[in-house]
Design a protein around this motif. Sequence first.
Motif, PDB file in Angstrom:
ATOM      1  N   LEU A  32      29.974  56.266  43.401  1.00 39.26           N
ATOM      2  CA  LEU A  32      30.351  57.455  44.163  1.00 39.26           C
ATOM      3  C   LEU A  32      31.216  58.306  43.245  1.00 39.26           C
ATOM      4  O   LEU A  32      32.329  57.922  42.889  1.00 39.26           O
ATOM      5  CB  LEU A  32      31.134  57.058  45.420  1.00 39.26           C
ATOM      6  CG  LEU A  32      31.517  58.193  46.370  1.00 39.26           C
ATOM      7  CD1 LEU A  32      30.273  58.844  46.968  1.00 39.26           C
ATOM      8  CD2 LEU A  32      32.439  57.691  47.476  1.00 39.26           C
ATOM      9  N   SER A  55      30.593  62.887  46.098  1.00 41.66           N
ATOM     10  CA  SER A  55      31.465  62.835  47.269  1.00 41.66           C
ATOM     11  C   SER A  55      32.083  64.179  47.632  1.00 41.66           C
ATOM     12  O   SER A  55      32.911  64.249  48.539  1.00 41.66           O
ATOM     13  CB  SER A  55      32.611  61.834  47.020  1.00 41.66           C
ATOM     14  OG  SER A  55      33.470  62.302  45.991  1.00 41.66           O
ATOM     15  N   ILE A  63      34.287  58.650  52.663  1.00 39.15           N
ATOM     16  CA  ILE A  63      34.356  57.988  51.359  1.00 39.15           C
ATOM     17  C   ILE A  63      34.661  56.508  51.545  1.00 39.15           C
ATOM     18  O   ILE A  63      34.016  55.645  50.937  1.00 39.15           O
ATOM     19  CB  ILE A  63      35.416  58.658  50.477  1.00 39.15           C
ATOM     20  CG1 ILE A  63      34.943  60.050  50.032  1.00 39.15           C
ATOM     21  CG2 ILE A  63      35.737  57.800  49.248  1.00 39.15           C
ATOM     22  CD1 ILE A  63      35.978  60.858  49.287  1.00 39.15           C
TER      23      ILE A  63
END
Length: 263
Positions: A32, A55, A63
Amino acid sequence: MGCVWFVGAGPGDPDLITVKGRGLIEQAGAILFAGSLVDAAAARYAPAGCRVQDSKSMTLEQIADWLIAAAGECETVVRLQTGDPGLYGALIEMTRPLDAAGIPWRVVPGVTSAMAAAAAAGESLTLPEVTQTVILTRVAGRTPMPDGEGLEALAAHHSTLCIYLSATLMPEVQRALSAAGWAPDAPILVVQKASWPGRELIVRGRLDDIDQRCREAGIGAQAMIIASPALGAGGWAELTPSKLYDPAFGHRFRRAVTAESDT
């Protein structure tokens, strides 16, 4: 249950990620990343089949949910962040949900933009008998500053200031430094997108004209502001040398050499 690694990707150049950070990306099952040029590092080093997601449109809760879900499926999960995760990186806000879920996590530091900006401009943030202190800070915006940490108060030390997240607030930077007693001709350095391949921009000026110079150069966000009495020292007529390399200064690796010992 996998481990979530918070990896500092550095200031922008994919080659400035640490060897350990690159190794984790190369073995990650899920990454991510935090937008900007961090995606270039992820795309360059991530293995085939790795789940990679940006993200930038996600909330903190989203998240955390993504990292928790990925840790349930992959042995190595990487949260790839710009600069260093521990500096303006919302690290604790992201790790608390992991702790609550019983998921292990670790941090790999990265090169922060203050160091990248100084390197790009060929400057040192410290200089013997000029300044030995570096303050990393920002100007209050939507996030207020704690009591005693306003820029004017910090600037009163007249040491090196590395001012993050404040390029769009340059008039406030000028006001704070002027109120703290910095001279109108005090040197100011602004580096936009330090180390970014083909996109780095360096602007030098004085406290009284740096806002105008930045506007003329088109500098907006993603710029580091450095104010320091050490700026431009490479062109000074004289410098006080470091004692570490003075032949008369002994330490455990080198014996001191003096005029008396030579005779």
